[in-house]
Design an enzyme around this catalytic site. Structure first.
Site, PDB file in Angstrom:
ATOM      1  N   ALA A   6     -11.314  12.261  -5.060  1.00  0.00           N
ATOM      2  CA  ALA A   6     -10.300  11.118  -4.926  1.00  0.00           C
ATOM      3  C   ALA A   6     -10.194  10.795  -3.205  1.00  0.00           C
ATOM      4  CB  ALA A   6      -8.854  11.501  -5.187  1.00  0.00           C
ATOM      5  N   HIS A  37      -3.062  16.920  -2.773  1.00  0.00           N
ATOM      6  CA  HIS A  37      -3.731  16.837  -1.611  1.00  0.00           C
ATOM      7  C   HIS A  37      -4.283  15.569  -1.168  1.00  0.00           C
ATOM      8  CE1 HIS A  37      -7.630  18.426   0.433  1.00  0.00           C
ATOM      9  NE2 HIS A  37      -8.097  17.142   0.243  1.00  0.00           N
ATOM     10  N   GLU A  38      -4.231  14.439  -1.912  1.00  0.00           N
ATOM     11  CA  GLU A  38      -4.426  13.224  -1.314  1.00  0.00           C
ATOM     12  C   GLU A  38      -3.024  12.696  -0.605  1.00  0.00           C
ATOM     13  OE1 GLU A  38      -7.540  12.681  -1.118  1.00  0.00           O
ATOM     14  OE2 GLU A  38      -8.205  13.864  -2.723  1.00  0.00           O
TER      15      GLU A  38
END
Ligand code: HT7
Ligand code: ZN
Length: 844
Positions: free
Chosen positions: A250, A285-286
């Site tokens: 991603a 995370h993103e």
């Protein structure tokens, strides 16, 4: 190809005050107009005006409204520019449809999308495509697609166009654009200061029912970052888009995260527990990158670990908080050893902050990400939680809006704690995994541990200085009670002793608790002591590690001397498997086999030449012995893994299902597959269905089930990836390459989709004895396809070349077979810079 060095860093000669972009979308003739205001940077000596640009057809260029003829080079353009501020305008044409590299603006299933990190923006328009050039962006997208998205907040929109404005200055690598016939799963979030944020997950029609879990994970991430790091979201809207053709997991583009569909779409029928957990972690995370990466970005790509190590560390904290901290830690260490230690011990070893590169895409590695996160974990352990969060607060206030460096990062810790981190900084500059050996002594109530550290040479770094190693230690008395709770020892020298006083008898030391440093611990101890720790250690990581040490010792003995599986190991593991007081997830981890590649690494480190077939045979014998030892209990243990009620992808249910998978695998060895066939038929979720299929395929049966699975799921591309992968991963070594090759002829196979390519070839390379089969068929097949893929997608090709990174550890026959294939790849005409760099480093 040119090598770029960290030491050569020079700032760009201008600041970019505003960027205006207009996209007129067309599959093969997209027009991109830019209007950019450049202001000379007074702190930098004058330099030639250079803008990056690749695969662009320049239509026009102008400075302050006057058309100019810039000088086009293969990498960009140069132009004579005024001494003061000026406005640059250009128009270029690009062809998204033919862009199979999936970098820049490309098309995936009829939808336009972008991937700009690290250096993809230069394939969209001429620009100073470097992370230290930050600017606000205003974007107009023109196209007939119903959904037109870019970064930031919404501006004007109407038929055939939409405008977006991102008020936060950002580097070009965070730019994104998406256009397509998409549907959204909407929601909203109120931040801690009361700001309303519109949330959307955009997907292709038909995937709407697979968004709820991702949305829940997004909201949990937003809350967690407010609560734990005090970080709030900063735009009116946060969009996530699922894309089928994507090189990685991603991408954290500002306000418009783009996801590989495999990392966001989930449903109980189509996704396993592992998928759910991974999706939750990647969404987090993103999202966390919004502060660690976007608001504070990297000065240059050598500082990549600044955002990636920290963000991986933050997402691992998130998963530990939401799920089980010990299970997360153990899983992370399995992954670290499997991927990062492997990298650190071979020709691709590089420091967490590399000092040079040819192609930056080749440095999105386990070392930068996972070891980068481990370094932050060590720092936190050394300074303590309170100072860690104080340092982070200072980092966020001081560097908000900056393109920062590792020096900036360490400075805030030095300032907050008064520590000198000069030695600690070696973790960033020195490659290789330290080996930590330990000996102990007990005399007059004093127990002394003596540690020695040594890091083997790595490419370009023959000598290694000692590192600061935080070693968490606890001591157990002879009856299993803890006589010394976890204490942190701070090792700074090559050799160092630490003593504990006032002990009644010689304790058993539990060393490197919670895996407090990314090192290989070499500790000669008896199997009885290991079994004792497996039974009594209060530290869940070391309890598990004791079982691993027993298993590893037994397997190494089997491979090197032909010894039967060790009874101390079998007894100890059987006890854990039957112990209902232990978390099922933990029991599943104790029952999990050690990776065969990991065993090859241990054998190699011990001076043996690993024989993949012998490792496979020993692993099979071990698995069979364990199944036999547990045979009487298997039906009861199997029944206990039943989870009542509808599928919930939480840690409790996942733990039970993980144990189900391990038990069923053993049961299948004993009952000819009856239970697995029954489970395959009745399972209402993918975790149990795939566990059953895997158990059958692992015993070289299950052809009917595989066919049934195909008929059931042939319309679902993500499930089909599982189907492709399972057949190759579980094939017997002598058949693996044939199975993979046959699947490449399947109508649903395509090298254009990285997920599908990885399903087949990732699985082949993970089938250790299959890939390294002495026939060399695995090597040759992979090389054939890497050569084909390189012409389409260099990034994924280079990444998959890493399968060869361990080739030098094997016997002469395998070595020369692998080398011949690597040489063949390298001699391919027009081989990409990505693959050339990777193969060259592997061969050096
Ligand atoms: N920061 C991103 C890294 C990345 C990437 C992502 C997708 C495709 C190509 C890419 N190149 C680099 C992903 C992350 O770490 O969050
Ligand atoms: Zn990241």
């Amino acid at each position: 190809a040119e090598t770029i060095y960290l030491k050569d860093y020079t700032p760009f000669g201008w600041t970019v005050e505003e960027v205006h972009l207009t996209f007129a979308l067309h599959p093969t003739k997209t027009r991109v107009k830019s209007r950019i205001r450049f202001v000379p940077n007074p702190d930098v000596p004058p330099q030639e005006f250079f803008l990056h640009g690749e695969n662009l057809t320049l239509i026009s260029a102008a400075i302050d409204g006057a058309t100019i003829p810039p000088k086009i080079t293969p990498k960009g353009l140069t132009a004579d520019v005024p001494v003061g501020p000026f406005v640059w305008e250009s128009e270029v044409e690009i062809s998204p449809e033919t862009n199979t590299a999936l970098e820049g603006l490309y098309m995936s299933n009829g939808m336009y999308c972008t991937q700009c990190e690290a250096e993809g923006f230069r394939k969209i328009t001429y620009y100073p495509d470097r992370p230290d050039v930050m600017s606000t962006f205003t974007v107009r997208v023109e196209g007939s697609e119903p959904v037109l998205l870019s970064n930031g907040n919404k501006g004007d929109a109407g038929t055939g166009f939409a405008e977006w404005h991102d008020p936060w200055p950002k580097p070009a690598y965070l730019f994104a654009l998406v256009a397509g016939d998409l549907v959204n799963h909407p929601d909203n979030f109120k931040t801690q200061s009361g700001r309303d944020v519109e949330l959307n997950i955009w997907v292709r029609k038909g995937d709407e029912d697979k968004c709820a879990f991702g949305m829940q994970a997004l909201k949990a991430s937003m809350t967690w970052d407010e609560e734990v790091y005090g970080r709030e979201y900063d735009l009116d809207i946060f969009n996530i888009v699922a894309v089928d053709d994507f090189n990685m997991g991603a991408m954290e583009n500002k306000g418009l995260n783009i996801f590989n569909s495999s990392c966001v779409l989930a449903s109980p029928e189509t996704s396993t527990d592992d998928n759910f957990e991974r999706i939750e972690a990647i969404i987090a995370h993103e999202y966390f990158h919004n502060w660690t990466g976007n608001r504070i970005t990297c000065r240059d790509w050598f500082q990549l670990c600044l955002k990636e190590g920290l963000t991986v560390y933050r997402d691992s904290q998130f998963t530990s908080d939401l799920r089980s901290a010990p299970v997360k830690r153990i899983s992370d260490v399995i992954d670290l050893r499997g991927r990062q230690f492997r990298e650190d011990g071979g020709p691709l070893a590089h420091p967490v902050r590399p000092e040079s590169f040819v192609e930056i895409n080749n440095f999105y590695t386990a070392t930068v990400y996972e070891k980068g996160a481990e370094v932050i974990g060590m720092l936190k352990r050394l300074v303590g939680d309170e100072d860690y969060y104080k340092a982070l607060d200072l980092y966020f206030t001081r560097h908000d809006g900056d393109a920062a460096t590792i020096e900036d990062w360490l400075n805030v810790f030095e300032e907050v704690t008064g520590r000198n981190l000069k030695r600690f900084k070696r973790w960033y500059s020195s490659a290789g995994t330290p080996r930590l050996t330990v000996t102990d002594k007990f005399k007059d109530g004093r127990y002394t541990l003596t540690f020695k550290q040594e890091t083997p040479p790595t490419p370009g770094q023959p000598q290694k200085k000692p590192r600061v190693i935080p070693i968490a230690v606890g001591l157990l008395g002879p009856n299993g009670d803890e006589v010394q709770p976890t204490t942190l020892l701070e090792m700074t020298k090559r050799q160092q002793s630490f003593s504990f006083e006032g002990l009644a008898s010689k304790p058993v030391a539990s060393i490197l608790r919670d895996f407090s440093a990314p090192v290989v611990l070499e500790h000669e101890r008896s199997n009885a002591e290991r079994a004792f720790l497996l039974a009594h250690d209060t530290d869940p990581f070391n309890k598990w590690e004791a079982g691993q040490a027993l298993r590893r010792a037994s397997l190494i003995a089997s491979v090197t001397t032909g010894a039967a599986p060790d009874t101390a190991f079998l007894d100890a593991v059987v006890r854990v498997a039957r112990d209902d007081s232990l978390d099922p997830a933990f029991r599943a981890l104790v029952l999990q086999p050690i990776g065969q590649d990991d065993l090859a690494a241990t054998l190699h480190a011990q001076g043996h030449t690993p024989d993949p077939q012998a490792i496979y045979d020993a692993s099979e014998t071990m698995a069979q012995s364990l199944a036999q030892e547990l045979a009487d209990s298997l039906p009861r243990l199997y029944a206990d893994t039943t989870v009542d009620g509808p599928f919930v992808p939480d840690a409790t249910g996942a733990g039970k299902r993980a144990l189900n998978g391990r038990i069923l695998y053993m049961l299948t060895r004993m009952d000819g597959g009856a239970q697995a066939r029954a489970q395959f038929k009745t399972a209402d979720n993918m975790t149990l269905k795939l566990a059953a299929l895997n158990a059958l395929l692992g015993q070289d049966t299950g052809t009917d089930e595989a066919e049934n699975f195909f008929q059931l799921w042939k319309g679902d591309r993500l499930v089909m990836d599982k189907w492709f992968a399972a057949q190759v991963a579980l094939a017997k070594p002598e058949k693996a390459a044939d199975v993979a090759e046959a699947l490449t002829a399947h109508p649903l196979f395509t090298p254009k989709n990285p997920n599908r390519f990885r399903a087949v070839f990732g699985a082949l390379t993970m089938n250790h004895a299959g890939f390294h089969h002495s026939s060399g068929r695995g090597y040759a097949l992979l090389a054939d396809w890497l050569i084909k893929l390189d012409a389409l997608n260099p990034q994924t090709t280079a990444r998959m070349c890493t399968a060869f990174q361990t080739f030098a550890r094997y016997d002469d026959t395998r070595r020369s077979l692998a080398k011949a294939q690597l040489t063949r790849i390298l001699s391919t005409n027009d081989l990409s810079r990505d693959t050339t760099e990777m193969v060259t480093r592997i061969l050096e």
